[in-house]
Design a protein around this motif. Structure first.
Motif, short mmCIF file in Angstrom:
data_model
loop_
_atom_site.label_atom_id
_atom_site.label_comp_id
_atom_site.label_asym_id
_atom_site.label_seq_id
_atom_site.Cartn_x
_atom_site.Cartn_y
_atom_site.Cartn_z
N ASP A 1 -24.64 60.59 -32.81
CA ASP A 1 -23.25 61.05 -32.73
C ASP A 1 -23.08 62.17 -33.76
O ASP A 1 -23.43 62.01 -34.92
CB ASP A 1 -22.30 59.89 -33.07
N PHE A 2 -22.54 63.31 -33.32
CA PHE A 2 -22.49 64.44 -34.25
C PHE A 2 -21.06 64.79 -34.65
O PHE A 2 -20.09 64.41 -34.00
CB PHE A 2 -23.27 65.64 -33.69
N ILE A 3 -20.98 65.51 -35.76
CA ILE A 3 -19.68 65.82 -36.36
C ILE A 3 -19.00 66.96 -35.60
O ILE A 3 -19.61 67.99 -35.32
CB ILE A 3 -19.87 66.19 -37.85
N ILE A 4 -17.73 66.75 -35.27
CA ILE A 4 -16.95 67.83 -34.65
C ILE A 4 -15.84 68.32 -35.59
O ILE A 4 -15.33 69.41 -35.42
CB ILE A 4 -16.38 67.43 -33.26
N ARG A 5 -15.47 67.49 -36.54
CA ARG A 5 -14.59 67.97 -37.62
C ARG A 5 -15.05 67.34 -38.91
O ARG A 5 -15.27 66.13 -38.98
CB ARG A 5 -13.12 67.61 -37.37
N ARG A 6 -15.23 68.18 -39.91
CA ARG A 6 -15.79 67.69 -41.16
C ARG A 6 -14.75 66.93 -41.97
O ARG A 6 -13.55 67.06 -41.75
CB ARG A 6 -16.35 68.86 -41.96
N ARG A 7 -15.25 66.20 -42.91
CA ARG A 7 -14.39 65.43 -43.80
C ARG A 7 -13.37 66.32 -44.52
O ARG A 7 -12.24 65.91 -44.78
CB ARG A 7 -15.28 64.73 -44.83
N ASP A 8 -13.76 67.55 -44.83
CA ASP A 8 -12.84 68.48 -45.50
C ASP A 8 -11.88 69.16 -44.53
O ASP A 8 -11.15 70.08 -44.90
CB ASP A 8 -13.63 69.53 -46.31
N GLY A 9 -11.89 68.71 -43.28
CA GLY A 9 -10.94 69.23 -42.30
C GLY A 9 -11.42 70.45 -41.54
O GLY A 9 -10.74 70.93 -40.62
N LEU A 10 -12.59 70.97 -41.90
CA LEU A 10 -13.09 72.16 -41.20
C LEU A 10 -13.72 71.75 -39.86
O LEU A 10 -14.34 70.70 -39.76
CB LEU A 10 -14.11 72.90 -42.07
N TYR A 11 -13.54 72.62 -38.88
CA TYR A 11 -14.08 72.34 -37.55
C TYR A 11 -15.55 72.69 -37.50
O TYR A 11 -16.01 73.63 -38.14
CB TYR A 11 -13.28 73.10 -36.49
N ALA A 12 -16.28 71.94 -36.70
CA ALA A 12 -17.73 72.13 -36.65
C ALA A 12 -18.10 73.22 -35.64
O ALA A 12 -17.48 73.36 -34.59
CB ALA A 12 -18.41 70.82 -36.25
N TYR A 13 -19.13 73.96 -36.00
CA TYR A 13 -19.69 74.98 -35.11
C TYR A 13 -19.92 74.43 -33.70
O TYR A 13 -19.59 75.09 -32.71
CB TYR A 13 -21.01 75.50 -35.72
N GLN A 14 -20.52 73.26 -33.60
CA GLN A 14 -20.92 72.71 -32.30
C GLN A 14 -19.75 72.63 -31.32
O GLN A 14 -19.91 72.89 -30.13
CB GLN A 14 -21.51 71.30 -32.47
N LEU A 15 -18.60 72.26 -31.85
CA LEU A 15 -17.41 72.13 -31.00
C LEU A 15 -16.82 73.50 -30.71
O LEU A 15 -16.51 73.84 -29.56
CB LEU A 15 -16.37 71.27 -31.72
N ALA A 16 -16.65 74.30 -31.77
CA ALA A 16 -15.97 75.58 -31.63
C ALA A 16 -16.73 76.51 -30.69
O ALA A 16 -16.14 77.21 -29.86
CB ALA A 16 -15.81 76.23 -33.01
N VAL A 17 -18.05 76.51 -30.81
CA VAL A 17 -18.84 77.46 -30.01
C VAL A 17 -18.72 77.15 -28.52
O VAL A 17 -18.59 78.05 -27.69
CB VAL A 17 -20.31 77.48 -30.49
N VAL A 18 -18.73 75.88 -28.19
CA VAL A 18 -18.67 75.50 -26.77
C VAL A 18 -17.30 75.82 -26.19
O VAL A 18 -17.17 76.39 -25.10
CB VAL A 18 -18.99 73.99 -26.61
N LEU A 19 -16.28 75.48 -26.97
CA LEU A 19 -14.93 75.72 -26.49
C LEU A 19 -14.67 77.22 -26.32
O LEU A 19 -14.12 77.67 -25.32
CB LEU A 19 -13.95 75.12 -27.50
N ASP A 20 -15.09 78.00 -27.30
CA ASP A 20 -14.80 79.43 -27.26
C ASP A 20 -15.63 80.17 -26.22
O ASP A 20 -15.13 81.08 -25.56
CB ASP A 20 -15.02 80.05 -28.65
N ASP A 21 -16.88 79.80 -26.06
CA ASP A 21 -17.67 80.46 -25.02
C ASP A 21 -17.03 80.22 -23.65
O ASP A 21 -16.94 81.14 -22.83
CB ASP A 21 -19.13 79.96 -25.04
N ALA A 22 -16.55 79.02 -23.41
CA ALA A 22 -15.91 78.74 -22.12
C ALA A 22 -14.58 79.47 -22.01
O ALA A 22 -14.27 80.08 -20.98
CB ALA A 22 -15.72 77.23 -21.96
N TRP A 23 -13.82 79.45 -23.07
CA TRP A 23 -12.50 80.10 -23.09
C TRP A 23 -12.62 81.61 -22.85
O TRP A 23 -11.79 82.22 -22.18
CB TRP A 23 -11.86 79.80 -24.45
N GLN A 24 -13.68 82.20 -23.37
CA GLN A 24 -13.90 83.64 -23.20
C GLN A 24 -14.68 83.96 -21.92
O GLN A 24 -14.98 85.12 -21.66
CB GLN A 24 -14.64 84.22 -24.42
#
Ligand code: GLU
Ligand code: ZN
Length: 295
Positions: free
Chosen positions: A160-183
């Motif tokens: 199971d991998f991190i999609i939002r870090r403990r410090d509240g920052l969003y993870a690359y793995q999530l952002a990249v997939v969402l943005d590639d599809a969105w664009q």
């Protein structure tokens, strides 16, 4: 769905200047897109402010311009996409597909980066916790245009991998997939350091009902000491007065034939010349460039 023929992108992280290795990746994605009459988008992956180097965003854009690259549309910044990432995380949490993890780094020592699932059913609150997504015990595989077949058992090789870090920052793995599809990105051309992240991306695409792009992972340059030329390595900016010779080196690293002694003129002219002759089939799986400029 009516998908355009080719939308490519370059997605630098502003943790430092572009170095020769990132130039090679940018060049491959640019030529591949333009040779297909496609669009080439630019996305700043600025989701990690603590690791951002002041001035890096402007310097990266400046270097790309000096080196003759022309992107389509406005630069997209991931720092402006937080609402989209959070909405997705909320949805995954409400569906029970993601959960809060309070494991400390110390607790995860010795797990080899593969999360053992400790907090899966713990029902932790979200304060001061990372958010992880559950992965299935399945193999995800794809055929990379250069690297060939690549497969990974997500349960055993990622966990199971991190999609939002403990410090509240969003993870690359999530952002990249969402943005590639969105664009609407159809073709991802990037460095091979991300090859083993790709099965996680395939899983997210499947889970979210997003189309799967084609992938081409450009081999990485290594330093003489065997280190990867990469993010943790602070390189000086690429010299603005060496654009044409460095582009020629990058083209050769990508297996493209560039005759000696020809006059290629300005970077934009050289790129135009290279687009007409681009042959992705010539990209080597492993780069060997003894005399490459490695910084
Ligand atoms: N931002 C990532 C990097 O600089 C690249 C992401 C991608 O191309 O998927 O390594
Ligand atoms: Zn945990």
């Amino acid at each position: 769905m009516n998908r355009p023929a080719y939308i490519g992108r370059f997605a630098p992280t502003p943790s430092g200047y572009l170095h020769f290795g990132s130039l090679v990746a940018a060049l491959a994605s640019y030529l591949d897109a333009r040779a297909a009459n496609g669009k080439w988008l630019l996305r700043m992956e600025d989701i990690d402010p603590p690791r951002e180097m002041p001035g890096a965003q402007a310097a990266i854009l400046q270097t790309l311009e000096t080196y003759g690259f022309e992107w389509d549309g406005e630069v997209v910044r991931q720092s402006e996409r937080h609402d989209a990432y959070q909405a997705l995380i909320d949805k995954l949490l409400s569906q029970g597909l993601a959960y809060a993890c309070t494991c400390s780094r110390k607790q995860l020592e010795g797990t080899n980066g593969i999360y053992p699932g400790t907090c899966r059913n713990a029902g932790h609150g979200f304060d001061n916790a990372a958010i992880r997504i559950r992965v299935p015990e399945l193999i995800y595989q794809f055929t990379d245009r250069v690297q060939g077949e690549f497969r990974q058992h997500l349960g055993r090789e990622s966990g199971d991998f991190i999609i939002r870090r403990r410090d509240g920052l969003y993870a690359y793995q999530l952002a990249v997939v969402l943005d590639d599809a969105w664009q609407g990105v159809t073709d991802i051309v990037r460095g091979a350091d991300l090859l083993d992240s790709t099965p996680r991306h395939l899983y997210l695409q499947e889970l979210l009902g997003l189309p799967q792009p084609r992938y081409l992972h450009v081999p990485l340059l290594t330093q003489p000491d065997g280190h990867k030329l990469g993010k943790s390595y602070r390189s000086p900016p690429l010299p603005s007065d060496q654009a044409t010779p460095l582009l020629i080196r990058a083209l050769r690293a990508l297996g493209q034939k560039v005759p000696d002694g020809a006059a290629y003129g300005q970077p934009a002219e050289l790129l135009k010349w290279a687009i007409e002759r681009w042959d992705a089939g010539r990209i080597p799986r492993v780069l060997s460039m003894p005399e490459a400029q490695l910084d």
